[in-house]
Design a protein around this motif. Structure first.
Motif, PDB file in Angstrom:
ATOM      1  N   THR A   5     -17.835   9.433  52.042  1.00 21.54           N
ATOM      2  CA  THR A   5     -19.476   9.918  50.897  1.00 21.54           C
ATOM      3  C   THR A   5     -18.989  11.547  50.308  1.00 21.54           C
ATOM      4  O   THR A   5     -19.975  11.835  50.638  1.00 21.54           O
ATOM      5  CB  THR A   5     -20.848   8.886  51.050  1.00 21.54           C
ATOM      6  N   GLN A   6     -19.230  11.015  48.960  1.00 20.66           N
ATOM      7  CA  GLN A   6     -18.815  12.515  48.004  1.00 20.66           C
ATOM      8  C   GLN A   6     -19.986  12.174  47.008  1.00 20.66           C
ATOM      9  O   GLN A   6     -20.282  11.424  46.112  1.00 20.66           O
ATOM     10  CB  GLN A   6     -16.898  12.553  47.111  1.00 20.66           C
ATOM     11  N   CYS A  23     -19.792  16.564  51.132  1.00 24.42           N
ATOM     12  CA  CYS A  23     -19.312  14.967  51.896  1.00 24.42           C
ATOM     13  C   CYS A  23     -19.244  15.127  52.866  1.00 24.42           C
ATOM     14  O   CYS A  23     -19.300  15.588  53.984  1.00 24.42           O
ATOM     15  CB  CYS A  23     -17.561  15.365  52.058  1.00 24.42           C
ATOM     16  N   TYR A  25     -19.181  11.277  56.173  1.00 23.97           N
ATOM     17  CA  TYR A  25     -18.452  10.325  56.831  1.00 23.97           C
ATOM     18  C   TYR A  25     -19.145   9.702  57.114  1.00 23.97           C
ATOM     19  O   TYR A  25     -19.978   9.764  58.194  1.00 23.97           O
ATOM     20  CB  TYR A  25     -16.966  11.060  57.019  1.00 23.97           C
ATOM     21  N   GLY A 103     -12.547   9.662  49.350  1.00 22.09           N
ATOM     22  CA  GLY A 103     -14.085   9.389  49.129  1.00 22.09           C
ATOM     23  C   GLY A 103     -13.361   9.149  47.585  1.00 22.09           C
ATOM     24  O   GLY A 103     -12.795   8.962  46.761  1.00 22.09           O
TER      25      GLY A 103
END
Lengths: 112, 114
Positions: A5-6, A23, A25, A103
């Motif tokens: 996820t960014q 970021c 994860y 991402g």
């Protein structure tokens, strides 16, 4: 499964400003983490990487530290230039899979 | 040193026409090979990957196919293009057998389907 996820972009900065792209994860096991950069109209280039917890990857003034406790790999640069305008992708891989999980990418725009 | 080539660099094709994009890698043996698509303003979508000659794994069912006729050659094909096939197609390779999967990308092919 694995995921990255960014933060959403675009991120717009003035030249010489400080840049952070978050970021985080989710992964089983101990993944390796990467930041890739894509300049307009080009393919992706590896910017930096970290293969184990607490490693710090660095390149071209960019840094990111592999934080296992927070499952994060935030990208930072102390003083951006117009030439840093690009899309930045965070990615992970683990030993079990022969693929990278990317991402969504964060567009960065640096203005003079 | 290793290099990766893609061609053509740009392509404009009518709907319903066939497609063939080629990717070759130099300077390494038995690489893992990958095809990605990037729609305008979007992230990367893994389409296919290959760990050896004739071995293709498909990630997304669609009207595209991939083949690996030689160790360092990876081809993306379609019999009939759709408008939704427009995008930026990227080929990548990685070293097989490593415990992490650092990938190296080609320059990409810009496909426009009209």
């Amino acid at each position: 499964g694995n995921s990255v996820t960014q933060m959403e972009g675009p991120v717009t900065l003035s030249e010489e400003a400080f840049l952070t792209i978050n970021c985080t994860y989710t992964a089983t096991g101990y993944p390796s983490l990467f930041w890739y950069v894509q300049y307009p109209g080009e393919g992706l280039q590896l910017l930096l990487k970290a293969t184990k917890a607490d490693d710090k990857g660095s390149n071209k003034g960019f840094e990111a530290t592999y934080r296992k406790e927070t499952t994060s790999f935030h990208l930072e640069k102390g003083s951006v230039q117009v030439s840093d305008s690009a899309v930045y992708f965070c990615a992970l891989s683990d030993w079990a899979e022969r693929k990278l999980q990317f991402g969504a990418g964060t567009q960065v725009v640096v203005t003079p | 040193s290793q290099t990766i080539h893609q061609w053509p660099a740009t392509l404009v094709q009518p709907v319903g026409s066939p497609l063939s994009l080629e990717c070759t890698v130099e300077g390494t043996s038995n690489p893992n090979l990958y095809w990605y698509r990037q729609a305008a303003g979007r992230g990367l979508q893994l389409l296919f990957y290959s760990v050896g000659i004739g071995q293709i794994s498909s990630e997304v069912p669609q009207n595209l196919s991939a083949s690996r006729p030689q160790d360092r050659q990876f081809i993306l094909s379609s019999k009939k293009l759709l408008l939704s096939d427009s995008g930026f197609y990227l080929c990548a390779w990685s070293v097989s057998g490593l415990n992490y999967n650092e990938q190296f990308f080609g320059p990409g092919t810009r496909l426009t389907v009209l």
